[in-house]
Enzyme design. Sequence first.
Site, mmCIF file in Angstrom:
data_model
loop_
_atom_site.group_PDB
_atom_site.id
_atom_site.type_symbol
_atom_site.label_atom_id
_atom_site.label_comp_id
_atom_site.label_asym_id
_atom_site.label_seq_id
_atom_site.Cartn_x
_atom_site.Cartn_y
_atom_site.Cartn_z
ATOM 1 N N GLY A 21 -108.067 -58.513 -67.590
ATOM 2 C CA GLY A 21 -107.545 -59.257 -66.452
ATOM 3 C C GLY A 21 -106.720 -58.375 -65.549
ATOM 4 N N GLY A 23 -103.620 -58.683 -62.111
ATOM 5 C CA GLY A 23 -102.754 -59.534 -61.316
ATOM 6 C C GLY A 23 -102.180 -58.776 -60.152
ATOM 7 N N ALA A 24 -101.117 -59.349 -59.553
ATOM 8 C CA ALA A 24 -100.560 -58.773 -58.337
ATOM 9 C C ALA A 24 -99.940 -57.405 -58.573
ATOM 10 C CB ALA A 24 -99.510 -59.721 -57.751
ATOM 11 N N GLY A 26 -100.219 -55.634 -61.855
ATOM 12 C CA GLY A 26 -100.723 -54.877 -62.981
ATOM 13 C C GLY A 26 -102.044 -55.381 -63.507
ATOM 14 N N VAL A 28 -104.280 -56.154 -67.267
ATOM 15 C CA VAL A 28 -104.107 -56.479 -68.674
ATOM 16 C C VAL A 28 -105.273 -55.899 -69.458
ATOM 17 C CG1 VAL A 28 -103.848 -58.316 -70.376
ATOM 18 C CG2 VAL A 28 -102.851 -58.591 -68.104
ATOM 19 N N LYS A 42 -99.904 -54.985 -70.544
ATOM 20 C CA LYS A 42 -99.914 -55.150 -69.091
ATOM 21 C C LYS A 42 -99.405 -53.844 -68.480
ATOM 22 C CE LYS A 42 -98.538 -58.182 -65.337
ATOM 23 N NZ LYS A 42 -97.840 -59.429 -64.968
ATOM 24 N N ASP A 136 -94.678 -68.674 -61.300
ATOM 25 C CA ASP A 136 -96.098 -68.485 -60.990
ATOM 26 C C ASP A 136 -96.960 -69.226 -62.013
ATOM 27 O OD1 ASP A 136 -98.219 -67.623 -59.454
ATOM 28 O OD2 ASP A 136 -98.396 -65.692 -60.471
#
Length: 660
Positions: A21, A23-24, A26, A28, A42, A136
Amino acid sequence: MQLAQSGQALGASYRFGERVGSGAVGEVWTITAADGRTLAAKVLRPEHADDPSLVERFVRERSVLLALQDRSIVPVRDMVVEGPRLAIVMDYIPGGSLREVANDAGPLRPAEALSITAEVFDALAFAHSRGVTHRDIKPDNVLLARPWPEWGPGDVRVSDFGISDVVGEKIRQTTGLIGTPQYMPPELISQGRSGPAGDVYSAGVLLYELLAGRTPFAGPGTDFSVAYRHVSSRPPRLPVNDGLWDTLDLLLSKDPAQRPAAADAAAALRRLAPGLAGYAALARGQAPEEFDDVERPATLVRGAFTDAELTALAAAPPSAEETVVPDLGEAGSATIARPIPRRQVLPQPENRAEEPAAVPFWRTRKALLLAGSAVLLLAVMVAGFIVLSPGSQQAAPAAAGEQLSAQVPGQALPTGLTISRSAVYEPSSGETRLTLTYAAQKAPLSGNFLEVIPGLAEADTCPAVSWAGAAVSRNQGSVTGVDVGCGWNLSGLQVSAGSSVEVTAKVPVAPADQQELDAWLRSGAEATAAAAQDPDVLGSAYPAQRLMGVEVRTPARVVTPSPLKITLVPVWASGPDELNPLYVSPAAGKPSQMLTAVAGGEKGVRFSDGCGGALAVDSSGLTVTALQITPECTVRASVGNFTELQSPRFGITSREASGD
């Protein structure tokens, strides 16, 4: 530039597996530890390595999560700093995310959606009790311990507290937007602030999505259009029963003060779930083309955009020229962590002519009165910005009244604790200032204290409260055993013997007259006392308020010469609690927290001979030895404010007489 590669080492103890995965800030990855365990890491994106604010946020994720050890939250295990690379190591949760469930399974059955969201609220309640907001909440950040077909109660894990803030009770004023447009609470869009109530709102959006297969404000327009609907539009009604919709509508309230606390929301969803067990999932519906607007006060986003300008921005197509639209990210469901563009708002010519020349900045003052509304809003000037929130309407009816004050003197409890309450309603602020005075008699008192702050009327929701003088969190009935609405847990108080301490609270309630203020203050005192003295409550929470007495227990027969085993048993409204003694002599280990709370620890305990010299008490007053044979003996005790305690009669015999 890629963050990592499969098979690459991460520090000295881990090796990268697969990327699972992003995200904004980093990505995963799965990682393999030296002992063979599969974990998750992460990793901060390289392009953010030179951004001090994002690095700080990333590093803070580890410290925040280390303090959040709860089964409903993904636990952090380690942190790796390796050159420019930073990585947080946490448990790998193999069941996937709710995003995958929402995409693959579509709308869930109401009972399933309620059960999952209740567990999300459990995680938030725990975090909020530790002074942490998530900021979030969305399906991507809710993981399952087992894949969806095998999912069961207790499998929900909330992840990614990397953009959370340690906030206490005071809502933090941000310098920009952090969150996901489809899940952002309206106060974050309109006023740039967020807090625990914002998490509740986002979880309400998540519940709506699990029920409907889409978020409430998904539809045409830019990502800013989607975000602004949280401020300007009503969530479209779902075809569910009234009880479920009323609860969902409350979670999605525009006013943060109207939303329940996370623990209360979890309890409400669990109450609803059994009655919806036979209901089928809704059909996945299409997002509407238009939304119903709500009546609301004029809004400023970070002091830069007026209400009319926001409406124009929300309606502007993505290709509109010369339109400055806040950048909210690539898509409405992607997390963003970016400042809102600031610009000087130039006055419109027609408005400029109507305003006094001496105060040109306040050209939007006319917007304080809504057409067709009789509500007077509170205007607050902070560092050159006007922030008008929906909650300010509550104070308007009494704004022209006089200052009111009330007092409720306290009565001493068995522990020596006295709680006095006073309240002052100030019309100019629209708030009531509550002062709680905790006084102790013969012994120091500490630990947690319970306080109930109700609404003005029984039907009112629990008001938001801003505290000073103590560390405060919502009372969690599942943890304390005290199930009371609008309850607060005050910790960190130390009341010395013969002295007092004060805790203050600002409460957004506006009593109409002296009688209503008196009734409100009295109702809080009565609700607090009733909860503390409820005989159905088990456990040892709030001992300074709940302890009714202490029983001194000894064996029926004691052999001389030997130490006398003495057990101090707490007595609650429910009766004696042998399972959780206050103190046992001879002592081993540290004194119990209860003893510290009601007597200051061992220094508040003293034993004495009650049978004419048959007992010997050492210099500390804590160890008693049986010396002389006697058929009847008692031991006296003093525990904090309980000074006239005495054990039942017992006998002292010799070893020969006992046959030992």
